[in-house]
Design a protein around this motif. Structure first.
Motif, PDB file in Angstrom:
ATOM      1  N   LEU A 168       0.817  -1.265  -0.210  1.00  0.00           N
ATOM      2  CA  LEU A 168       0.220  -0.013   0.050  1.00  0.00           C
ATOM      3  C   LEU A 168       0.872   1.213  -0.205  1.00  0.00           C
ATOM      4  N   ARG A 169       0.331   2.406  -0.576  1.00  0.00           N
ATOM      5  CA  ARG A 169       1.106   3.600  -0.593  1.00  0.00           C
ATOM      6  C   ARG A 169      -0.014   4.484  -0.664  1.00  0.00           C
ATOM      7  N   PHE A 170       0.332   5.644  -0.025  1.00  0.00           N
ATOM      8  CA  PHE A 170      -0.682   6.677   0.251  1.00  0.00           C
ATOM      9  C   PHE A 170       0.080   7.850  -0.580  1.00  0.00           C
ATOM     10  N   ASP A 171      -0.299   7.970  -1.966  1.00  0.00           N
ATOM     11  CA  ASP A 171       0.277   8.966  -2.645  1.00  0.00           C
ATOM     12  C   ASP A 171      -0.161  10.269  -2.157  1.00  0.00           C
ATOM     13  N   GLY A 172       0.844  11.250  -2.015  1.00  0.00           N
ATOM     14  CA  GLY A 172       0.590  12.601  -1.691  1.00  0.00           C
ATOM     15  C   GLY A 172       0.570  12.938  -0.179  1.00  0.00           C
ATOM     16  N   ALA A 173       0.635  11.643   0.575  1.00  0.00           N
ATOM     17  CA  ALA A 173       0.255  11.883   2.045  1.00  0.00           C
ATOM     18  C   ALA A 173       1.482  12.784   2.800  1.00  0.00           C
ATOM     19  N   ARG A 174       2.478  12.329   2.316  1.00  0.00           N
ATOM     20  CA  ARG A 174       3.752  13.159   3.226  1.00  0.00           C
ATOM     21  C   ARG A 174       3.512  14.497   3.143  1.00  0.00           C
ATOM     22  N   SER A 175       3.427  15.104   1.816  1.00  0.00           N
ATOM     23  CA  SER A 175       3.032  16.429   1.849  1.00  0.00           C
ATOM     24  C   SER A 175       1.653  17.252   1.942  1.00  0.00           C
ATOM     25  N   ALA A 176       0.824  16.342   2.498  1.00  0.00           N
ATOM     26  CA  ALA A 176      -0.549  16.857   2.796  1.00  0.00           C
ATOM     27  C   ALA A 176      -0.630  17.313   3.833  1.00  0.00           C
ATOM     28  N   ALA A 177      -1.219  18.499   4.162  1.00  0.00           N
ATOM     29  CA  ALA A 177      -1.578  19.057   5.648  1.00  0.00           C
ATOM     30  C   ALA A 177      -2.913  18.652   6.005  1.00  0.00           C
ATOM     31  N   PRO A 178      -3.047  18.456   7.597  1.00  0.00           N
ATOM     32  CA  PRO A 178      -4.322  18.249   7.624  1.00  0.00           C
ATOM     33  C   PRO A 178      -5.597  19.342   7.565  1.00  0.00           C
ATOM     34  N   ALA A 179      -6.481  19.158   7.236  1.00  0.00           N
ATOM     35  CA  ALA A 179      -7.568  20.198   6.985  1.00  0.00           C
ATOM     36  C   ALA A 179      -7.826  21.020   8.164  1.00  0.00           C
ATOM     37  N   PRO A 180      -8.201  22.315   8.084  1.00  0.00           N
ATOM     38  CA  PRO A 180      -8.492  23.055   9.095  1.00  0.00           C
ATOM     39  C   PRO A 180      -9.351  22.577  10.090  1.00  0.00           C
ATOM     40  N   GLY A 181      -8.939  22.259  11.340  1.00  0.00           N
ATOM     41  CA  GLY A 181      -9.886  21.683  12.523  1.00  0.00           C
ATOM     42  C   GLY A 181      -9.722  20.257  12.684  1.00  0.00           C
ATOM     43  N   VAL A 182      -8.991  19.506  12.059  1.00  0.00           N
ATOM     44  CA  VAL A 182      -8.922  18.146  11.932  1.00  0.00           C
ATOM     45  C   VAL A 182      -7.825  17.971  13.331  1.00  0.00           C
ATOM     46  N   LEU A 183      -6.623  18.584  13.355  1.00  0.00           N
ATOM     47  CA  LEU A 183      -5.811  18.312  14.420  1.00  0.00           C
ATOM     48  C   LEU A 183      -6.616  18.495  15.962  1.00  0.00           C
ATOM     49  N   GLU A 184      -7.278  19.591  15.867  1.00  0.00           N
ATOM     50  CA  GLU A 184      -7.959  20.013  17.208  1.00  0.00           C
ATOM     51  C   GLU A 184      -9.303  19.005  17.561  1.00  0.00           C
ATOM     52  N   ALA A 185      -9.848  18.664  16.432  1.00  0.00           N
ATOM     53  CA  ALA A 185     -10.986  17.729  16.838  1.00  0.00           C
ATOM     54  C   ALA A 185     -10.527  16.438  17.336  1.00  0.00           C
ATOM     55  N   LEU A 186      -9.422  16.029  16.984  1.00  0.00           N
ATOM     56  CA  LEU A 186      -8.693  14.991  17.403  1.00  0.00           C
ATOM     57  C   LEU A 186      -8.119  15.159  18.817  1.00  0.00           C
ATOM     58  N   ARG A 187      -7.403  16.085  18.825  1.00  0.00           N
ATOM     59  CA  ARG A 187      -6.775  16.443  20.305  1.00  0.00           C
ATOM     60  C   ARG A 187      -7.666  16.447  21.440  1.00  0.00           C
ATOM     61  N   GLU A 188      -8.686  17.401  21.384  1.00  0.00           N
ATOM     62  CA  GLU A 188      -9.290  18.023  22.173  1.00  0.00           C
ATOM     63  C   GLU A 188     -10.919  17.392  22.245  1.00  0.00           C
ATOM     64  N   ALA A 189     -11.308  16.396  21.416  1.00  0.00           N
ATOM     65  CA  ALA A 189     -12.478  15.934  21.709  1.00  0.00           C
ATOM     66  C   ALA A 189     -12.337  14.992  23.110  1.00  0.00           C
ATOM     67  N   ARG A 190     -13.591  14.928  23.907  1.00  0.00           N
ATOM     68  CA  ARG A 190     -13.496  14.186  25.173  1.00  0.00           C
ATOM     69  C   ARG A 190     -13.081  12.801  24.504  1.00  0.00           C
ATOM     70  N   VAL A 191     -13.842  12.301  23.294  1.00  0.00           N
ATOM     71  CA  VAL A 191     -13.819  11.066  22.891  1.00  0.00           C
ATOM     72  C   VAL A 191     -13.265  10.861  21.416  1.00  0.00           C
ATOM     73  N   VAL A 192     -12.458  10.172  21.263  1.00  0.00           N
ATOM     74  CA  VAL A 192     -12.408   9.702  19.895  1.00  0.00           C
ATOM     75  C   VAL A 192     -12.386   8.284  19.337  1.00  0.00           C
ATOM     76  N   ILE A 193     -13.303   8.013  18.458  1.00  0.00           N
ATOM     77  CA  ILE A 193     -13.958   6.783  17.877  1.00  0.00           C
ATOM     78  C   ILE A 193     -13.122   6.358  16.533  1.00  0.00           C
ATOM     79  N   VAL A 194     -12.527   5.273  16.473  1.00  0.00           N
ATOM     80  CA  VAL A 194     -12.197   4.768  15.201  1.00  0.00           C
ATOM     81  C   VAL A 194     -13.410   3.889  14.499  1.00  0.00           C
ATOM     82  N   SER A 195     -14.011   4.307  13.647  1.00  0.00           N
ATOM     83  CA  SER A 195     -15.193   3.440  13.295  1.00  0.00           C
ATOM     84  C   SER A 195     -14.916   2.107  12.686  1.00  0.00           C
ATOM     85  N   PRO A 196     -15.716   1.227  12.402  1.00  0.00           N
ATOM     86  CA  PRO A 196     -15.470  -0.183  12.126  1.00  0.00           C
ATOM     87  C   PRO A 196     -15.401  -0.087  10.516  1.00  0.00           C
TER      88      PRO A 196
END
Lengths: 314, 314
Positions: A168-196
């Motif tokens: 597997l290879r995620f083309d473009g991932a290395r130079s991709a930036a998280p969209a606005p709000g993504v890191l905050e949503a992951l860091r600061e949410a009370r709960v993070v769920i990784v869905s099935p």
């Protein structure tokens, strides 16, 4: 922008059904969804985001429930015409669905990022959960197979996921930036769920965006993953075969090992209850329940059990 | 490839109706059409070639005759959906029409030139005349107005051609190359016809492609133009006002002066018969007939009269 209490990492159909359950136990306003864009593709000039759209259609009642994707009762006048005029058009698009892609593309074509285009579509369709593509940059899941390297939709739709996946290879991932709000949503949410969802090709591209894995791993609060594998099989799609061909165990234990260091708990099916100890050894607290999302009530129960698992982790 | 006996320079609706008449008096296999692409645009990622499509739909019976463009009886599910999702979508596209644009775009997206993509569409729709875009390169008609410079469709469709045009520019023309077969079709056809299209914005972009004007001017055989102006007015569109605002006469004489050195004959309406001498002074042999193409029979008669004018020029 205030961060919502619950953030869910989401692939396509499995995630959408899980989210449907979640929104029946918590207010939609409490939920942010970080969606996979590794499956995105261009169909005849139109940018299509299948995973985001499946989530969007499922949560707003437009989904074709039987297929799991596309708009319920959609016609295919445009596509059939395209085919009659010599197009391959192997990626099925209904007329209403094309309308959504045109609305998105009109915005992208004038330079708007995918995240704000998505927010507009979500708002227009009445989705009150927040739907964030993990990145506004181009990211494409590429699969190594005996037939050569294939982009995701060529592998999945065009060739019916019949090829053995050897890398597997995620083309473009290395130079991709998280969209606005993504890191905050992951860091600061009370709960993070990784869905099935498929951990390799649905959650994998999300984790491949620089900063995302670190944001989850560095959380104070609980992170709960839900296993998409039951008794060695995926309920949908090629996850089990792909886990095996890439050297993982096609079981909650294999999933737990992939999420070790990221999630503290794993929710998996009671049919796999005997794997609880091995899941714990992989570093995740095991939570056993019925994970088959056969109807709205089953989806609701799985979501509630997942929230319980998060509560237990506090 | 063998050159066809008749080559027609074509804009949109007027040209399409003229060509419909022509194909009722000569075999379609005898006709090559060199079409304008200065009106082309991108709608939500889809490349649209309105003039080529109007010719294609008209000559294959798909045209919405009342509007003069688009597909007869077409639905607009995709477009209405796009609008409901926040798209402006000011350029109307029906579902079947979108199918054609998708079929074209699929080819363009994989690097096929517009000319071969057009040839495939034409063949699939059963058009036996040859339809050649004047160039495979990007060429865009830009209009200077008191509101600033506008691209053609913004001027024409979005703003309803209400702006006074003070200048024209064919963006990309200087570096555009004639599509394969265009120069041969113009040089070697027995007859070249300039259809009753707006000389400035329908025929102008065709003549702006390097080599085209020279190929026509250097012909041995006859070149006949048909005036789109009758009694100081255009039957459709802004040709008359635009001729005036750009310093030309809105009459067959004005048209004759624009085509001096290119065409040897001008066919124009009997209501303007008194201008015959002035047309001759402009350097074109005058041919007077009824040029109003109100029905198939009128179109047929105008085409026949135009061929007669070419015969007379030999």
């Amino acid at each position: 922008m205030e961060v919502r209490p619950i953030t869910v990492l989401a692939g396509g159909v499995g995630a959408a059904r899980f989210l449907q359950g979640l929104l029946s136990v918590v207010p939609a306003e409490d939920v942010a969804i970080v969606g996979n864009v590794g499956d995105d593709l261009e169909v005849a000039g139109l940018h299509v985001s299948p995973d985001l759209d499946t989530v969007l259609y499922t949560l707003t009642g437009w989904i074709d429930e039987k297929r799991g994707w596309g708009v319920r009762g959609d016609s295919d006048r445009a596509l059939e015409r395209a085919r009659s005029l010599g197009a391959e058009a192997w990626f099925w698009l209904g007329d209403l669905d094309i309308g959504l892609h045109m609305a998105r593309m009109e915005r992208l074509a004038r330079g708007e990022p995918l995240s704000t285009a998505t927010a507009t579509l979500a708002e227009r369709l009445g989705l009150r959960a927040q739907l964030l593509p993990v990145t506004d940059d181009r990211l494409r899941t590429m699969l190594q197979t005996p037939e050569g390297e294939l982009d995701f939709q060529t592998y999945y739709v065009r060739r019916g996921h019949r090829d053995r996946v050897t890398g597997l290879r995620f083309d473009g991932a290395r130079s991709a930036a998280p969209a606005p709000g993504v890191l905050e949503a992951l860091r600061e949410a009370r709960v993070v769920i990784v869905s099935p969802s498929n951990p390799l090709i649905s959650i994998g591209p999300i984790l491949a965006v620089p900063g995302v894995r670190e944001a989850i791993a560095g959380r104070g609060g609980p992170t709960v993953a839900v296993s998409p594998i039951v008794e060695g099989a995926a309920l949908r799609g090629p996850a089990a075969d792909m886990l095996r061909s890439l050297g993982h165990e096609a079981s909650p234990v294999g999933v737990a090992r992939l999420y070790a260091g990221l999630a503290d708990s794993l929710v998996f099916d009671s049919r796999d209850a005997e794997l609880a100890e091995a899941v714990r050894e992989a570093g995740l607290r095991p939570h056993v329940t019925d994970t088959i999302m056969r109807n709205p009530e089953a989806r609701r129960r799985l979501a509630a059990a997942t929230l319980d698992a998060a509560g237990a982790a506090r």
